[in-house]
Motif scaffolding. Structure first.
Motif, PDB file in Angstrom:
ATOM      1  N   TRP A   4       0.813  -1.216   0.000  1.00 57.62           N
ATOM      2  CA  TRP A   4       0.000   0.000   0.000  1.00 57.62           C
ATOM      3  C   TRP A   4       0.844   1.262   0.000  1.00 57.62           C
ATOM      4  CZ3 TRP A   4      -5.025  -0.154  -1.079  1.00 57.62           C
ATOM      5  CH2 TRP A   4      -5.712  -1.353  -0.875  1.00 57.62           C
ATOM      6  N   PHE A   8       0.051   4.750  -2.091  1.00 56.10           N
ATOM      7  CA  PHE A   8      -0.483   5.942  -1.426  1.00 56.10           C
ATOM      8  C   PHE A   8       0.142   7.194  -2.049  1.00 56.10           C
ATOM      9  CE2 PHE A   8      -1.096   3.520   2.864  1.00 56.10           C
ATOM     10  CZ  PHE A   8      -2.336   3.055   2.441  1.00 56.10           C
ATOM     11  N   ALA A   9      -0.626   8.261  -2.119  1.00 59.60           N
ATOM     12  CA  ALA A   9      -0.079   9.542  -2.564  1.00 59.60           C
ATOM     13  C   ALA A   9       0.891  10.056  -1.503  1.00 59.60           C
ATOM     14  CB  ALA A   9      -1.209  10.543  -2.775  1.00 59.60           C
ATOM     15  N   ARG A  11       1.034  12.817  -0.108  1.00 61.11           N
ATOM     16  CA  ARG A  11       0.400  13.589   0.958  1.00 61.11           C
ATOM     17  C   ARG A  11      -0.034  12.709   2.121  1.00 61.11           C
ATOM     18  NH1 ARG A  11      -3.708  13.169  -2.860  1.00 61.11           N
ATOM     19  NH2 ARG A  11      -2.983  14.907  -4.133  1.00 61.11           N
ATOM     20  N   SER A  12      -0.254  11.432   1.855  1.00 58.29           N
ATOM     21  CA  SER A  12      -0.750  10.575   2.943  1.00 58.29           C
ATOM     22  C   SER A  12       0.315  10.373   4.022  1.00 58.29           C
ATOM     23  CB  SER A  12      -1.218   9.229   2.391  1.00 58.29           C
ATOM     24  OG  SER A  12      -0.141   8.330   2.303  1.00 58.29           O
ATOM     25  N   MET A  15      -0.204  12.264   7.318  1.00 62.59           N
ATOM     26  CA  MET A  15      -1.304  11.969   8.238  1.00 62.59           C
ATOM     27  C   MET A  15      -0.787  11.210   9.445  1.00 62.59           C
ATOM     28  SD  MET A  15      -3.779  10.847   5.203  1.00 62.59           S
ATOM     29  CE  MET A  15      -3.872  12.003   3.827  1.00 62.59           C
ATOM     30  N   ARG A  16      -0.900  11.855  10.573  1.00 63.52           N
ATOM     31  CA  ARG A  16      -0.398  11.221  11.790  1.00 63.52           C
ATOM     32  C   ARG A  16      -1.437  11.327  12.890  1.00 63.52           C
ATOM     33  NH1 ARG A  16       3.865  14.289  10.763  1.00 63.52           N
ATOM     34  NH2 ARG A  16       5.375  13.283   9.409  1.00 63.52           N
ATOM     35  N   ARG A  21      -5.681  13.464  20.782  1.00 66.43           N
ATOM     36  CA  ARG A  21      -6.852  12.574  20.756  1.00 66.43           C
ATOM     37  C   ARG A  21      -6.635  11.425  21.742  1.00 66.43           C
ATOM     38  NH1 ARG A  21      -9.754  16.114  17.349  1.00 66.43           N
ATOM     39  NH2 ARG A  21      -8.130  16.896  16.000  1.00 66.43           N
TER      40      ARG A  21
ATOM     41  N   LYS B 113      -7.938  11.360  -2.327  1.00 68.06           N
ATOM     42  CA  LYS B 113      -6.896  12.056  -1.563  1.00 68.06           C
ATOM     43  C   LYS B 113      -5.799  11.084  -1.117  1.00 68.06           C
ATOM     44  CE  LYS B 113      -7.031  15.506   2.238  1.00 68.06           C
ATOM     45  NZ  LYS B 113      -7.978  16.157   3.189  1.00 68.06           N
ATOM     46  N   LEU B 114      -6.217   9.870  -0.770  1.00 66.88           N
ATOM     47  CA  LEU B 114      -5.251   8.881  -0.283  1.00 66.88           C
ATOM     48  C   LEU B 114      -4.364   8.340  -1.395  1.00 66.88           C
ATOM     49  CD1 LEU B 114      -4.149   7.149   2.023  1.00 66.88           C
ATOM     50  CD2 LEU B 114      -6.007   5.520   1.628  1.00 66.88           C
ATOM     51  N   ASN B 262      -9.409  -3.475   4.080  1.00 63.99           N
ATOM     52  CA  ASN B 262      -8.128  -3.693   4.731  1.00 63.99           C
ATOM     53  C   ASN B 262      -7.897  -2.671   5.853  1.00 63.99           C
ATOM     54  OD1 ASN B 262      -5.253  -3.733   5.053  1.00 63.99           O
ATOM     55  ND2 ASN B 262      -5.144  -4.772   3.064  1.00 63.99           N
ATOM     56  N   GLN B 264      -5.290  -1.611   7.159  1.00 71.44           N
ATOM     57  CA  GLN B 264      -4.183  -0.676   6.897  1.00 71.44           C
ATOM     58  C   GLN B 264      -4.692   0.572   6.154  1.00 71.44           C
ATOM     59  OE1 GLN B 264      -0.894  -2.482   4.774  1.00 71.44           O
ATOM     60  NE2 GLN B 264       0.250  -0.542   4.696  1.00 71.44           N
ATOM     61  N   VAL B 265      -5.605   0.357   5.241  1.00 69.40           N
ATOM     62  CA  VAL B 265      -6.204   1.477   4.508  1.00 69.40           C
ATOM     63  C   VAL B 265      -7.180   2.236   5.407  1.00 69.40           C
ATOM     64  CG1 VAL B 265      -7.663   2.096   2.537  1.00 69.40           C
ATOM     65  CG2 VAL B 265      -5.879   0.358   2.290  1.00 69.40           C
ATOM     66  N   LYS B 268      -5.553   4.707   7.726  1.00 65.80           N
ATOM     67  CA  LYS B 268      -5.141   5.939   7.034  1.00 65.80           C
ATOM     68  C   LYS B 268      -6.340   6.867   6.828  1.00 65.80           C
ATOM     69  CE  LYS B 268      -0.738   5.912   5.588  1.00 65.80           C
ATOM     70  NZ  LYS B 268       0.193   7.004   5.884  1.00 65.80           N
ATOM     71  N   LEU B 271      -7.309   8.692  10.009  1.00 69.66           N
ATOM     72  CA  LEU B 271      -6.432   9.844  10.265  1.00 69.66           C
ATOM     73  C   LEU B 271      -6.809  11.006   9.352  1.00 69.66           C
ATOM     74  CD1 LEU B 271      -2.902   8.210  10.639  1.00 69.66           C
ATOM     75  CD2 LEU B 271      -4.403   9.075  12.446  1.00 69.66           C
ATOM     76  N   MET B 272      -7.140  10.667   8.111  1.00 67.56           N
ATOM     77  CA  MET B 272      -7.518  11.700   7.147  1.00 67.56           C
ATOM     78  C   MET B 272      -8.784  12.415   7.609  1.00 67.56           C
ATOM     79  SD  MET B 272      -8.166  11.034   3.153  1.00 67.56           S
ATOM     80  CE  MET B 272      -6.511  10.548   2.738  1.00 67.56           C
ATOM     81  N   GLN B 274      -9.927  12.626  10.681  1.00 60.71           N
ATOM     82  CA  GLN B 274      -9.606  13.412  11.875  1.00 60.71           C
ATOM     83  C   GLN B 274      -9.136  14.813  11.484  1.00 60.71           C
ATOM     84  OE1 GLN B 274      -6.084  12.475  14.621  1.00 60.71           O
ATOM     85  NE2 GLN B 274      -7.680  11.088  15.292  1.00 60.71           N
TER      86      GLN B 274
END
Lengths: 407, 407
Positions: A4, A8-9, A11-12, A15-16, A21, B113-114, B262, B264-265, B268, B271-272, B274
């Protein structure tokens, strides 16, 4: 199996998970006194008012509209009500200048998407609202330090941005009782910012999430109102985009916020929303509108009475229990007090110890700095703590900090 | 005055008003019979069920939670209920594989975006859901034609993507009763797509917005279910991301959709979210959950009975009134029938004439093609039209088309 990360782009990678939170989860631990959450006290939500308007919507002629798709710009009666509210604070706006978002956080995401190409520069205060950094990060910007009232010249900003591979696109700030510091930018600082933005020819994003929650001191006109004073009142010639929220006044769980500004920008944002999530919840916009029309000022008055008392209580406790070398802000509104520890003391390390011994939670300040500085700072929220929790919590934290400074 | 175009990011140039949204306004013109809107019939919304659960939430112990901030991944009981539903269609998923979005449109935006960097390639069918193109456009991709069951080799896709300046990132499609064609990809086509995606090592975005609305024929397992059959049932090794919606089954105005895939996706995407809007409306997620738990199947049954009758009615009217040279799809579910006009006839020109003379609205098909082709196609929706409107509308449209072909 698909790798993956490979698809992923880029920009991803920005994301943290926010440590804040995670800290919010401490609110549920009964052994911890938490000043970490920047959330409103649910005891102050206007439950009965909401109950009554939802019931009314379901019994009335608009129930089908409430459950149906609706327009991306938002519910017109709510935008009209907001136009009236804006007029009270010096912002003459038509409904076409007002756009409903799913919380003001969504407004920040959309503005990042609208303005930022990778390596463009966003000007933000050091520290600033963490959620703004998270929203903007998706668009891969650089950050430079905004100092409202300070003396950085437009040229130094321009040169730094060019060196970083882009251009300055906007200045973002919360001018009233900001998250995280609780501080307010004075009128002179706002005027100076307008000058700077004009010289740089950039937008200003005015995050007004806490603006209604002033407990004392005289209200300062929003930056957008000051800009309107300068240009004769034509909102379609302004560069300031005002982002508001119902999360701190009515309730966050409905996810209704708004933006006010130049219609040219609002139209772009409406198209963006159409592509991104069509529109914000129809029924929730109607409910917010009815509750706001009937008793917004009374609700805000109720909240202000409680929060201002808690702020006073926390300021008194800090005075009483904090050792020398610790300083803090004296906010005139909002939800936050910002502590500066003696240089060399680390907020994150202090939190780890505090959760073990003092059993008090707060947010280490470092997360709010785009440049990773601010290790010796803390954010304390007083919105959800009663007098007793504040007295006990600050006392225990004071003892811990005293032992650390002695050590 | 600020020259906004100069400071907008390049991606903002991709934001355009959709002509379909304009066409939806025709629904309010009483002189026009509209088959344009792709929206559910509000007469079928479960108003009483929603009224009852909102009332229950306000009277119960969770009212504060309903109005408060909540977690970005979504309301856990709703994710648990969805896990149970997914199991029924061959998708074994844990709550951590399920993510609540503000409508499935938001899921498409987040996936764009991802995955998409500028000039990456998205594979989409010709035609495809216009809202998907709008969501992806913000991330500046190229498009290549996906032909489920077709014979394009992975190499030709890879080469075309490299020539366009990026890589193939995903294949997007609606496999059941798609918007706009109403067509369904058969099992062999789905298997072939899984092979292609595996060879290209890309994700599959399965838009399942209409999947619950099958009126006849045998259900075909979702692509994600077929992938799970291949890999022994481990969802965390799958490449298919399933996007679902409550907009076509319960109500769109609450803005609640979901994604399954998945972990893992999903992590992500959480987080996006959020960073982008914190979370979807808490109270609406609770309301959807309660209504779904108590009567999802009954509600879907009610809708299917009405829509399947309308589909039959429209198919019969097309058979009766359309001249030779016009062909159309025979959907087994969903809301749409897709018409192909004689070559050379233009759907947009026909619409202009139809609004003048026949007083019938539909959507010209061209908007659904990423390459701008499809001028001689139309999308007709039967979801909001009663038998009489269908009979009259198709009759008048048939007369108009006949006069055009004669001319």
């Amino acid at each position: 199996m698909l790798d993956w990360e490979k698809i992923f782009a880029t920009r991803s990678s920005r994301m943290r998970a926010s440590e804040i939170r995670e800290l919010l989860k401490l609110l549920d631990r009964p052994d911890i006194i938490s000043f970490a959450g920047g959330i409103p006290d649910p005891a102050l939500f206007p439950n009965e008012e909401f109950q009554s308007v939802y019931s009314e919507i379901f019994s009335g002629p608009t129930v089908s509209a409430a459950l149906q798709y609706s327009v991306s710009e938002g519910y017109l009666p709510l935008r009209r009500w907001l136009a009236g509210e804006m007029a009270k604070i010096g912002i003459a706006a038509e409904p076409e200048n007002i756009f409903i978002t799913s919380g003001s956080q969504q407004g920040l995401d959309y503005l990042g998407k609208l303005f930022l190409s990778p390596n463009d520069t966003a000007l933000v205060t050091w520290p600033t609202y963490l959620g703004a950094l998270q929203a903007f990060n998706a668009y891969e910007p650089k950050y430079d330090q905004l100092t409202p009232g300070g003396n950085r010249t437009p040229e130094t900003y321009r040169e730094a941005a060019a060196e970083a591979g882009g251009a300055v696109k906007f200045a973002y700030l919360s001018a009233d009782f900001s998250n995280p510091t609780g501080e307010t930018v004075d009128r002179a600082g706002r005027e100076k910012l307008l000058d700077l933005a004009s010289e740089l020819d950039i937008a200003i994003i005015e995050d007004a999430a806490y603006q209604s929650l002033r407990y004392d001191g005289e209200a300062i006109p929003p930056i957008l109102a000051l800009e309107l004073e300068r240009n004769g009142g034509d909102i379609d010639k302004t560069r300031t985009i005002y982002c508001g929220s119902f999360s701190k006044t009515l309730a966050p769980g409905l996810r209704v916020g708004f933006m006010v500004g130049n219609a040219q920008v609002i139209r772009k944002l409406v198209l963006m929303k159409q592509a991104a999530d069509l529109h914000s919840s129809t029924i929730n916009q109607m409910a917010i509108c009815l509750v706001a029309e009937r008793g917004f000022d009374a609700q805000v008055g109720k909240i202000k009475a409680v929060y201002s008392r808690r702020r006073d209580c926390m300021l008194a406790a800090l005075e009483k229990y904090m050792p020398e070398g610790v300083s803090w802000t004296k906010p005139e509104g909002g939800m936050f007090i910002w502590l500066t520890l003696p240089t060399g003391m680390d907020g994150a390390a202090l939190l780890a110890k505090s959760l073990e011994t003092a059993k008090v939670a707060f947010v280490p300040g470092k997360a709010f700095f785009a440049d990773g500085s601010g290790a010796n700072t803390l954010r304390m929220s007083f919105s959800c703590a009663n007098d007793d929790m504040i007295e006990q919590g600050i006392s225990r934290l004071g003892t811990l900090i005293r032992s650390e400074t002695a050590g």
